[in-house]
Design an enzyme around this catalytic site. Structure first.
Site, short mmCIF file in Angstrom:
data_model
loop_
_atom_site.label_atom_id
_atom_site.label_comp_id
_atom_site.label_asym_id
_atom_site.label_seq_id
_atom_site.Cartn_x
_atom_site.Cartn_y
_atom_site.Cartn_z
N GLU A 33 1.24 38.73 41.30
CA GLU A 33 0.35 39.34 40.33
C GLU A 33 0.40 38.52 39.04
OE1 GLU A 33 -0.11 43.94 39.34
OE2 GLU A 33 1.70 43.11 38.47
N TYR A 76 -3.68 45.83 30.20
CA TYR A 76 -3.48 44.40 29.97
C TYR A 76 -4.80 43.71 29.64
CZ TYR A 76 1.10 45.61 31.80
OH TYR A 76 2.32 46.20 31.98
N ARG A 81 -6.71 43.27 40.99
CA ARG A 81 -6.09 44.57 40.76
C ARG A 81 -6.77 45.18 39.54
NH1 ARG A 81 0.32 46.33 40.52
NH2 ARG A 81 0.01 47.73 42.27
N CYS A 118 11.14 60.63 41.82
CA CYS A 118 11.91 60.94 40.60
C CYS A 118 11.68 59.92 39.49
CB CYS A 118 13.39 61.01 40.92
SG CYS A 118 14.06 59.45 41.52
FE1 SF4 Z 1 11.81 55.53 42.67
FE2 SF4 Z 1 13.04 57.89 42.97
FE3 SF4 Z 1 11.32 57.02 44.81
FE4 SF4 Z 1 13.64 55.81 44.55
S1 SF4 Z 1 13.34 57.91 45.19
S2 SF4 Z 1 11.67 54.83 44.77
S3 SF4 Z 1 13.98 55.97 42.36
S4 SF4 Z 1 10.85 57.51 42.70
#
Ligand code: SF4
Ligand code: ADP
Length: 702
Positions: free
Chosen positions: A119, A195, A243, A366
């Site tokens: 990229e 960007y 992209r 997460c």
């Molecule tokens: Fe990212 Fe959490 Fe998925 Fe791992 S589990 S790739 S830290 S979002």
């Protein structure tokens, strides 16, 4: 170098167990002059792995190629010193050393028959060139929004003149040629996420009166020319991808098409070999599962395939093969893009190919991975403790070094740390017993995954317990509150205590000096709530943990019908969630639930009728009437068992080692506990080395 050797498109042979329903995922796809061996496309994503870490980066990406991703891209690569993202970590493709640095990655990816993509990136007004000290470039001198502390700067961008535009096109062409020399098969033009080329697309940032501003036809001109110069530079040897972020454009009316996004794609439809389509800002593009379900890009990007005949790739945190097949069959995507799912499980495609879907380590959304980039360190992952550790620690996500003895191991505590430790030890071939005092495994996850928005996090438990239950040399015991006597009599040679931690009622001064506790019958911590002791009535949640727990607990208590006020000494609610892209949504969620937010204040006292607050800087006192106080602050290890064991005659009981893992060692987020449990398992019985991990170094030309 691999660039001259065109592309390898070795057909992968399925183990024969693949569900025929998923055959479509393994069809090759032509991307201009190159062919992706299947539809699994690891889109460019930040990894924190700059050119200072070329071997770490190469092996991180190689692992995904080995795991079956047909295309593996490296993260954004600056094409010129005017695109300098410091202090955030960014890769570059400026000189010969950079070419060699990236060649390590492309050669590694090619070894597995996958295509390597790059990229090429110019940040425009969204970077502040702190290292190069060159003026940031922009269409009209309008700065990009910079509310993230790490992004803020006092420097405003300069307006690009005609010579700057010609320079920009030259840098892109030179970057493309360097990319080809480095062995890349797919070269990007990047018009997304704030960007430079994206700034030209948006009328708010592009107020030019020349042929690059005004109508969509003019605003799209730079992107069009960037694609053209890239094609001229590499077109018959590499696929050229565009992209593009479409969220804002899709919301704008166009006199010529359904929206400006439709018009832009229509004007570009025949130019690139591939469209990589996405959202506009990190919180919507890389949205956390707490607030956003899988497949959230679809309503914005679903039209692209109707406008162009070129292949389209997009993401959606897809981990289930049926969801992927649905994207293809419904004509939304041609290639299944993955960033987070490929970090959490680099072997996701191979597992589908081999009919091992139940072994997929599904991303939990997460966003700890993205926080690593904001922290300027190589990527970490809650689900995959080996992410970023492939080269420096030699950890492979699917292979463990075999056991060195027939020793038996007892793991006490079945939270994230204990589960990961037991599973990893079992994968090494050890006989493992995992015991927990509760009626279910999961530790902190048992409570936390019932809190608003966190149900997807259950995958941390489900994956590990699911695997453990299929293993023969594993014994699982619940309702086993082990004492030191139990452990000494058990007859194991190694003990790992993964007994977790407890939230406390300790508080701090404004100078962050510990200053005792606030205790009382109506004072609670998250540990109390997890144990089922719940406050009733008006409640103040005092949060100086600053990650998700304070905000989530406030939501949870409001959901239970309590009137809730949230107080924090930080400048925002759940302030650290800026790192995980959640912060705007935390504030929206608290507001939606009628939870008042008081920032820059500490709770200093509570008498059962009101909480006393002190402003952080002025010490001005106020009161909030409340019957309950929940303190979400400090955690202390639950390590009494460990210390009691260390007092005993371990050798006499045949015990060679006792260790702590996870929160019992040092309380942290789930990502820390999983990594800690994994590390204990990897290092058990292994020779102790002074070198904790290998240090990478940049390529330097002689
Ligand atoms: Fe990212 Fe959490 Fe998925 Fe791992 S589990 S790739 S830290 S979002
Ligand atoms: P971590 O995040 O480090 O894995 P958790 O708090 O999630 O920590 O999990 C710790 C687990 O240890 C809990 O499930 C708890 O029930 C268990 N545990 C604590 N002490 C004992 C003990 N003496 N015997 C068995 N299990 C224990």
């Amino acid at each position: 170098m691999a660039g001259e050797t065109t592309t390898l498109t070795r057909t992968r042979v399925s183990a024969g167990n693949r569900n025929p329903r998923y055959d479509i995922l393994f069809e090759p796809v032509k991307i201009g002059p190159v062919t992706a061996p299947n539809r699994f496309y690891q889109v460019p994503h930040a990894s924190g792995m700059t050119n200072a870490l070329p071997r770490v980066r190469a092996q991180f990406r190689e692992t995904k190629a080995e795991g079956g991703w047909g295309v593996v891209c490296t993260g954004a690569c600056s094409i010129h010193p005017t695109s300098d993202d410091s202090p955030l970590p960014f890769a570059k493709l400026w000189d010969k050393a950079d070419i060699q640095s990236h060649a390590l990655m492309t050669e590694a990816v090619h070894r597995h028959g996958s295509l390597a993509g790059v990229e090429l990136w110019h940040g425009g007004a969204s970077v502040f060139n702190r290292t190069s000290r060159l003026a940031p470039l922009s269409p009209s001198g309008t700065p990009w929004m910079a509310t993230h502390v790490g992004f803020m700067s006092n420097l405003r961008p300069k307006v690009m003149d005609r010579a700057d535009i010609l320079d920009m096109l030259r840098w892109q062409a030179e970057g493309a040629r360097k990319a080809r020399s480095a062995g890349f098969d797919i070269v990007y033009v990047y018009a997304g996420m704030g960007y430079l080329p994206y700034e030209f697309l948006l009328p708010e940032y592009n107020q030019r009166t020349d042929e690059y501003g005004g109508s969509v036809a003019n605003r799209v001109r730079l992107v069009q020319q960037m694609i053209e110069v890239t094609k001229e530079a590499v077109g018959d040897t590499c696929g050229v991808a565009l992209r593009i972020s479409l969220e804002e454009l899709r919301a704008k009316a166009s006199p010529h098409a359904e929206s400006e996004a439709h018009e832009v794609i229509d004007r570009l439809k025949d130019l690139p070999d591939l469209f990589d389509v996405k959202m506009d800002s990190s919180p919507t593009d890389c949205a956390a599962s707490r607030f956003t379900p899988e497949g959230s890009h679809e309503p914005v990007i679903d039209f692209v395939k109707k406008v162009t005949s070129k292949p389209v790739v997009g993401v959606g945190r897809f981990t289930a093969p049926d969801a992927m097949v649905s994207q293809l069959k419904r004509g939304i995507l041609d290639l299944i893009g993955g960033a987070r799912p490929s970090i959490a499980d680099p072997f996701l495609p191979r597992k589908i190919d081999e009919g091992r879907e139940d072994e997929i380590r599904e991303c939990i959304g997460c966003n700890i991975c993205i926080s690593s980039w904001h922290d300027s360190v190589p990527v970490r992952c809650t689900q995959n403790p080996t992410a970023g550790e492939e080269w420096r620690r030699g950890w492979h996500p699917e292979r463990m070094q075999p056991k060195r003895s027939d020793d038996k191991i007892l793991v006490v505590g079945g939270g994230p740390a204990g589960l990961e430790c037991a599973l990893s030890l079992a994968r090494r071939g050890y006989a493992v017993t995992l015991a927990d005092k509760n009626r279910e495994f999961g530790g902190r996850l048992r409570f936390e995954t019932k809190l608003p928005g966190l149900s997807t996090w259950r995958r941390v438990l489900d994956y590990r317990l699911g695997r453990l239950q299929t293993m023969t040399k594993v014994d699982l015991f619940l309702e086993s509150d082990l004492t030191t006597d139990d452990i000494l009599e058990f007859g194991c040679q190694h003990v790992v205590t993964a007994t977790g931690s407890n939230w406390t009622t300790e508080i701090y001064t404004s100078m962050e000096v510990p200053v005792g506790r606030i205790d009382g019958p109506n004072v609670f911590t998250p540990s109390d709530l997890a144990a089922g002791r719940l406050p009733q009535g008006p409640t103040v949640v005092f949060d100086f943990d600053n990650y998700y727990m304070g905000g989530v607990v406030a939501e949870f208590l409001a959901e239970q019908g309590n009137q809730v006020s949230y107080v924090t000494p930080a400048g925002h609610a759940s302030a650290w969630t800026i790192m995980t892209n959640e912060l705007p949504r935390v504030h929206q969620a608290l507001s939606r639930r009628g939870i008042g937010v008081t920032t820059l204040n500490r709770v200093t006292a509570f008498d059962g009728e009101a909480a006393t607050l002190a402003q952080l800087f002025t010490a001005e006192e106020t009161k909030i009437a409340a019957r309950n106080l929940v303190i979400v602050g400090l955690r202390r290890p639950e390590d009494a068992l460990y210390h009691a064991l260390m007092e005993r005659d371990l050798a006499g009981a045949g015990i060679k080692s006792v260790q702590r893992a996870g929160d019992a060692l040092a309380p942290g987020a789930i990502v820390h506990a999983v990594h800690s449990g994994h590390r204990v398992a990897r290092e058990l019985d292994e020779p102790v080395s002074e070198e904790l991990y290998k240090l990478d170094a940049p390529i330097v030309l002689g």
